[in-house]
Motif scaffolding. Sequence first.
Motif, PDB file in Angstrom:
ATOM      1  N   MET A  88      52.093  25.338  32.295  1.00 13.00           N
ATOM      2  CA  MET A  88      50.965  26.274  32.218  1.00 13.00           C
ATOM      3  C   MET A  88      50.345  26.228  30.829  1.00 13.00           C
ATOM      4  O   MET A  88      51.013  26.485  29.831  1.00 13.00           O
ATOM      5  N   SER A  89      49.062  25.868  30.771  1.00 10.31           N
ATOM      6  CA  SER A  89      48.367  25.838  29.486  1.00 10.31           C
ATOM      7  C   SER A  89      46.879  26.057  29.715  1.00 10.31           C
ATOM      8  O   SER A  89      46.377  25.919  30.845  1.00 10.31           O
ATOM      9  N   VAL A  90      46.188  26.388  28.648  1.00  7.75           N
ATOM     10  CA  VAL A  90      44.757  26.679  28.732  1.00  7.75           C
ATOM     11  C   VAL A  90      43.974  25.487  29.257  1.00  7.75           C
ATOM     12  O   VAL A  90      42.976  25.645  29.987  1.00  7.75           O
ATOM     13  N   ASN A  91      44.428  24.256  28.940  1.00  2.77           N
ATOM     14  CA  ASN A  91      43.659  23.082  29.352  1.00  2.77           C
ATOM     15  C   ASN A  91      43.756  22.776  30.841  1.00  2.77           C
ATOM     16  O   ASN A  91      43.133  21.830  31.321  1.00  2.77           O
ATOM     17  N   LYS A  92      44.503  23.568  31.588  1.00  4.36           N
ATOM     18  CA  LYS A  92      44.544  23.427  33.045  1.00  4.36           C
ATOM     19  C   LYS A  92      43.416  24.213  33.717  1.00  4.36           C
ATOM     20  O   LYS A  92      43.308  24.207  34.941  1.00  4.36           O
ATOM     21  N   PHE A  93      42.603  24.890  32.909  1.00  2.74           N
ATOM     22  CA  PHE A  93      41.555  25.766  33.438  1.00  2.74           C
ATOM     23  C   PHE A  93      40.193  25.386  32.872  1.00  2.74           C
ATOM     24  O   PHE A  93      40.084  24.790  31.799  1.00  2.74           O
ATOM     25  N   HIS A  94      39.160  25.767  33.610  1.00  2.00           N
ATOM     26  CA  HIS A  94      37.779  25.668  33.147  1.00  2.00           C
ATOM     27  C   HIS A  94      37.207  27.085  33.058  1.00  2.00           C
ATOM     28  O   HIS A  94      37.731  28.019  33.655  1.00  2.00           O
ATOM     29  N   GLY A  95      36.116  27.218  32.321  1.00  2.00           N
ATOM     30  CA  GLY A  95      35.484  28.528  32.187  1.00  2.00           C
ATOM     31  C   GLY A  95      35.762  29.136  30.820  1.00  2.00           C
ATOM     32  O   GLY A  95      35.833  28.425  29.814  1.00  2.00           O
ATOM     33  N   SER A  96      35.947  30.448  30.793  1.00  2.00           N
ATOM     34  CA  SER A  96      36.108  31.176  29.528  1.00  2.00           C
ATOM     35  C   SER A  96      37.501  30.970  28.940  1.00  2.00           C
ATOM     36  O   SER A  96      38.497  31.489  29.463  1.00  2.00           O
TER      37      SER A  96
ATOM     38  N   LEU B 227      36.406  36.359  40.553  1.00  2.00           N
ATOM     39  CA  LEU B 227      35.149  36.961  40.125  1.00  2.00           C
ATOM     40  C   LEU B 227      34.901  36.744  38.635  1.00  2.00           C
ATOM     41  O   LEU B 227      33.757  36.751  38.181  1.00  2.00           O
ATOM     42  N   LEU B 228      35.956  36.535  37.868  1.00  2.00           N
ATOM     43  CA  LEU B 228      35.817  36.214  36.447  1.00  2.00           C
ATOM     44  C   LEU B 228      35.530  34.730  36.285  1.00  2.00           C
ATOM     45  O   LEU B 228      35.792  33.925  37.179  1.00  2.00           O
ATOM     46  N   ASP B 229      34.994  34.358  35.121  1.00  2.00           N
ATOM     47  CA  ASP B 229      34.593  32.969  34.882  1.00  2.00           C
ATOM     48  C   ASP B 229      35.795  32.116  34.463  1.00  2.00           C
ATOM     49  O   ASP B 229      35.894  31.651  33.332  1.00  2.00           O
ATOM     50  N   VAL B 230      36.715  31.933  35.419  1.00  2.00           N
ATOM     51  CA  VAL B 230      37.903  31.100  35.210  1.00  2.00           C
ATOM     52  C   VAL B 230      38.192  30.379  36.518  1.00  2.00           C
ATOM     53  O   VAL B 230      38.230  31.007  37.581  1.00  2.00           O
ATOM     54  N   ASP B 231      38.367  29.072  36.464  1.00  2.00           N
ATOM     55  CA  ASP B 231      38.855  28.330  37.625  1.00  2.00           C
ATOM     56  C   ASP B 231      39.806  27.246  37.151  1.00  2.00           C
ATOM     57  O   ASP B 231      39.583  26.623  36.119  1.00  2.00           O
TER      58      ASP B 231
END
Length: 405
Positions: free
Chosen positions: A52-60, A376-380
């Motif tokens: 689990m890390s931030v680079n697994k996500f797009h968005g904010s 609904l938040l800007d995270v995918d």
Amino acid sequence: VIIIGAGASGLMAAAAAASKGARVALLEHKDDIGKKILATGNGRCNFTNTDMSVNKFHGSKALIKNGLSQFNYADTIRFFKELGIPAYDNAGYIYPNSRQAASVVAAFRMELMRLHVDVKTGINITDIKPADDRPGYCIQTDQSSFKSKRLIIACGLTASPKLGSDGSLFRQIEALGHHIQKPLPALCGFSCDGLNFKKITGVRCDATVASVIDGQMTEQNTGELQLADYGISGIPVFQISSLMSRALDKGQMVEVIIDFLPAFSDDKLNGYIKDRIITTTDNRSLNEMLNGLLNNKLLLELIHKSGVSPDKKGRLLTDDDCKSLTRSIKHTAVSVKKPRGAEFAQVCAGGICTKEIDVRTLESKIHPGLYFCGELLDVDGICGGYNLQWAWTSGYLAGKGAANA
């Protein structure tokens, strides 16, 4: 606390708020809770991932970083273990030990009953307004009205609308002064040009796909590629889908470079073709000579793409022919035209404008006591339990924040 939406994030928000002592009502417009959870992981529910890390996500990045710092995969595993869902670890991909998404929904159902959460299904909301005696909110439905001191909206965006996320609350959210960045399909297939896809539809093969946006390579992934009559799909395409959807929406040029034989280097494949020329002593055609290298329908299409005739006798192949075949198999470029619609997407990119939200608590900066969570938040996230982890993380933060406010 009233929570709108009984998907993954809404269920977690309800459990978190009620466990902190709040009196909670959960409103869902479908006929039951957890509809999208049941569809995750092909019904097995890959509910988090140990990588689990931030680079697994797009968005904010601010939302992701703050959220994961407060509720990460270890917290998720612990939470479900306490609900009677032991984890099964498949190389870091975490599933319920039962391998059934239904177990997760059932565990939430029992937990909400234990916490005396008032769950109401089949509720169609027609209006949301701040109460006169603020902080507080009035929720009008087609049957009755509700009032709460704090409100959590967990209605999702527009991915898989048949399962509940249909955008029906966007108008009410915008009427509250919030702005929704355009939802774009992610974790989806794409319509493409560059191959005769109708001839190779249904073919599946291990491949590496790389996205190229305005001439710059951005992401790549390897896995089982699915070829359809409209273009490309499958997990490796899903993994690079978010940036491509965003780029297409901006009018940028998007291509995907496909390597249909990632196990072979260019030199190895070129050498293999030349070796087949030497060892094939009869008068076989090129198509016959390379039989078994790839799915036959796909091989024939890639031979056509190379400009070499499939009927050309193997012993007549030139060095340039071998190089052309290698390029076609290892470096086929397809032009990406558009993502498939939201009804075919597992999640959507976009969502509530992040600058309007306190990234630490997920509370609205416009209306005190109003919280947002989930899609609904800007995270995918990419495939592999990351979108469900964001649902648990954001639901927990919103539920805790609303209960403690």
